[in-house]
Design an enzyme around this catalytic site. Structure first.
Site, PDB file in Angstrom:
ATOM      1  N   ASN A   7      -4.443   3.698  -7.001  1.00 40.52           N
ATOM      2  CA  ASN A   7      -5.781   3.761  -7.301  1.00 40.52           C
ATOM      3  C   ASN A   7      -6.229   5.294  -7.905  1.00 40.52           C
ATOM      4  O   ASN A   7      -6.039   6.362  -7.445  1.00 40.52           O
ATOM      5  CB  ASN A   7      -6.562   3.696  -5.777  1.00 40.52           C
ATOM      6  CG  ASN A   7      -7.999   3.697  -6.136  1.00 40.52           C
ATOM      7  OD1 ASN A   7      -8.601   3.841  -7.099  1.00 40.52           O
ATOM      8  ND2 ASN A   7      -8.800   3.853  -4.919  1.00 40.52           N
ATOM      9  N   PHE A   8      -6.638   5.235  -9.308  1.00 36.53           N
ATOM     10  CA  PHE A   8      -6.693   6.342  -9.833  1.00 36.53           C
ATOM     11  C   PHE A   8      -8.106   6.904  -9.357  1.00 36.53           C
ATOM     12  O   PHE A   8      -8.288   8.094  -9.765  1.00 36.53           O
ATOM     13  CB  PHE A   8      -7.099   6.224 -11.396  1.00 36.53           C
ATOM     14  CG  PHE A   8      -5.375   5.881 -12.096  1.00 36.53           C
ATOM     15  CD1 PHE A   8      -4.538   5.731 -11.651  1.00 36.53           C
ATOM     16  CD2 PHE A   8      -5.629   5.931 -13.551  1.00 36.53           C
ATOM     17  CE1 PHE A   8      -3.180   5.736 -12.114  1.00 36.53           C
ATOM     18  CE2 PHE A   8      -4.518   5.702 -14.075  1.00 36.53           C
ATOM     19  CZ  PHE A   8      -3.120   5.659 -13.470  1.00 36.53           C
ATOM     20  N   LYS A   9      -8.802   6.217  -8.695  1.00 35.31           N
ATOM     21  CA  LYS A   9     -10.242   6.903  -8.351  1.00 35.31           C
ATOM     22  C   LYS A   9     -11.094   7.529  -9.636  1.00 35.31           C
ATOM     23  O   LYS A   9     -10.914   6.756 -10.725  1.00 35.31           O
ATOM     24  CB  LYS A   9     -10.384   7.885  -7.341  1.00 35.31           C
ATOM     25  CG  LYS A   9      -9.290   7.271  -6.152  1.00 35.31           C
ATOM     26  CD  LYS A   9      -9.216   8.067  -4.950  1.00 35.31           C
ATOM     27  CE  LYS A   9      -8.476   7.332  -3.766  1.00 35.31           C
ATOM     28  NZ  LYS A   9      -8.713   8.034  -2.547  1.00 35.31           N
ATOM     29  N   HIS A  90     -13.829  -0.310  -0.711  1.00 31.36           N
ATOM     30  CA  HIS A  90     -13.209   0.975  -0.557  1.00 31.36           C
ATOM     31  C   HIS A  90     -13.664   2.146   0.320  1.00 31.36           C
ATOM     32  O   HIS A  90     -15.167   2.047   0.061  1.00 31.36           O
ATOM     33  CB  HIS A  90     -12.654   1.593  -1.877  1.00 31.36           C
ATOM     34  CG  HIS A  90     -11.543   2.617  -1.768  1.00 31.36           C
ATOM     35  ND1 HIS A  90     -12.179   3.993  -1.470  1.00 31.36           N
ATOM     36  CD2 HIS A  90     -10.296   2.669  -1.660  1.00 31.36           C
ATOM     37  CE1 HIS A  90     -11.013   4.703  -1.219  1.00 31.36           C
ATOM     38  NE2 HIS A  90      -9.772   3.977  -1.765  1.00 31.36           N
ATOM     39  N   GLU A 159      -7.158   1.311   5.393  1.00 28.04           N
ATOM     40  CA  GLU A 159      -6.846   2.632   4.989  1.00 28.04           C
ATOM     41  C   GLU A 159      -8.031   3.312   5.859  1.00 28.04           C
ATOM     42  O   GLU A 159      -9.098   3.391   5.555  1.00 28.04           O
ATOM     43  CB  GLU A 159      -7.475   2.800   3.429  1.00 28.04           C
ATOM     44  CG  GLU A 159      -6.806   2.137   2.374  1.00 28.04           C
ATOM     45  CD  GLU A 159      -6.862   2.641   0.968  1.00 28.04           C
ATOM     46  OE1 GLU A 159      -5.951   3.133   0.446  1.00 28.04           O
ATOM     47  OE2 GLU A 159      -8.235   2.691   0.337  1.00 28.04           O
ATOM     48  N   GLY A 165      -6.902  11.155   1.382  1.00 27.69           N
ATOM     49  CA  GLY A 165      -6.910  12.223   0.544  1.00 27.69           C
ATOM     50  C   GLY A 165      -6.804  13.512   1.268  1.00 27.69           C
ATOM     51  O   GLY A 165      -7.387  14.501   0.941  1.00 27.69           O
ATOM     52  N   SER A 195      -3.007   8.870   2.209  1.00 26.87           N
ATOM     53  CA  SER A 195      -1.897  10.065   2.112  1.00 26.87           C
ATOM     54  C   SER A 195      -0.391   9.367   2.129  1.00 26.87           C
ATOM     55  O   SER A 195       0.333  10.086   2.478  1.00 26.87           O
ATOM     56  CB  SER A 195      -2.153  11.164   3.337  1.00 26.87           C
ATOM     57  OG  SER A 195      -3.388  11.411   3.195  1.00 26.87           O
TER      58      SER A 195
HETATM   59  P1  13P Z   1      -4.792   8.908  -0.980  1.00 31.53           P
HETATM   60  O1  13P Z   1      -3.480   8.430  -1.229  1.00 31.53           O
HETATM   61  O2  13P Z   1      -5.327  10.049  -1.861  1.00 31.53           O
HETATM   62  O3  13P Z   1      -4.955   9.436   0.509  1.00 31.53           O
HETATM   63  O4  13P Z   1      -6.113   7.905  -0.991  1.00 31.53           O
HETATM   64  C1  13P Z   1      -5.819   6.605  -0.654  1.00 31.53           C
HETATM   65  C2  13P Z   1      -6.515   5.664  -1.167  1.00 31.53           C
HETATM   66  O5  13P Z   1      -7.811   5.740  -1.128  1.00 31.53           O
HETATM   67  C3  13P Z   1      -6.189   4.672  -2.091  1.00 31.53           C
HETATM   68  O6  13P Z   1      -7.271   3.765  -2.445  1.00 31.53           O
END
Ligand code: 13P
Length: 235
Positions: A7-9, A90, A159, A165, A195
């Site tokens: 997931n690039f966000k 999400h 999640e 994050g 994470s």
């Molecule tokens: P991180 O891997 O940065 O914790 O993010 C997880 C996430 O939200 C994936 O959709």
């Protein structure tokens, strides 16, 4: 073999996304793995010629074909690139962008009716986690309101909000407890996210009830993401 998703966000540009997809695709051409997903930003969506098990998905879209929804994209924009995969629910969209369960359920129903592969995300915030497993499971039931868990093209992702994050991964026990409970309710593939990184992905993917991982931060460098796929492809 576990499902591995990136997931690039709000990261990467069109050109860096194209390079990234090409590197991952080249790796997959000569390596046999399960499904791999990449969710770029909306502005970086494109038609990428990929191997059959590499899927490009949208991080978000509005429940419409087109119309007057300033700032949103609909299926007309996804169809241009043959994109048929979407993330829904999400935690960042729930907690930062303010999507309610009602909005999420409406979006789910819309994309389900069109046959999209839906990666549906659930997870509890810290204060709920601190109240124990029962509270966590109860909280997640509210995130399943209006969601058809028997939908054939569904993948669920657990999640925990406090692990996203933050560098704090859920313990193996946390993951197994929640995944086992969710598996009783839903037979669809179940990913863990929060994470996940090179150092823990192998052990997480081997946990009972874990069918793969949804990775943010640790997926953003293509070479790292490829190493993650490499280290899990024999599982
Ligand atoms: P991180 O891997 O940065 O914790 O993010 C997880 C996430 O939200 C994936 O959709």
């Amino acid at each position: 073999m576990p499902i591995i998703a990136a997931n690039f966000k709000t990261n990467h540009t069109r050109s860096s996304t194209a390079k990234y997809v090409s590197l991952v695709n080249n790796y997959l051409k000569t390596n046999s793995t399960s499904d791999v997903y990449i969710f770029p930003t909306a502005t970086s969506l494109d038609y990428f010629e990929t191997v059959a098990n590499l899927h490009i998905g949208a991080q978000n879209a509005y429940a419409t074909q087109n119309g007057s929804f300033t700032g949103e994209i609909g299926t007309e924009q996804l169809d241009e690139f043959y994109i048929k995969t979407i993330l829904i629910g999400h935690s960042e969209r729930r907690h930062i962008l303010g999507e309610t369960q009602e909005m999420i359920a409406q979006k789910y129903q819309y994309f389900k009716a069109l046959g999209y592969r839906i990666i549906y995300c659930v997870g509890e915030p810290l204060e709920i986690k601190e109240s124990g497993l029962d509270a966590t499971l109860q909280y997640m039931q509210t995130q399943f309101e209006g969601i058809d868990l028997s939908y054939e093209n569904l993948v669920v992702a657990y999640e925990p909000v406090w692990a996203i994050g933050t560098g704090v991964t859920a313990t193996n026990d946390d993951i197994v407890n929640v995944h086992q409970a969710l598996k009783k309710q839903c037979s669809k593939p179940l990913l863990y996210g929060g994470s996940v990184k090179l150092g823990n992905v192998e052990s997480i993917c081997q946990l009972d009830g874990v069918d793969g991982v949804l990775i943010g931060t640790a997926s953003w460098v293509a070479e790292d993401f490829i190493k993650i796929i490499e280290n899990t492809k024999e599982l």
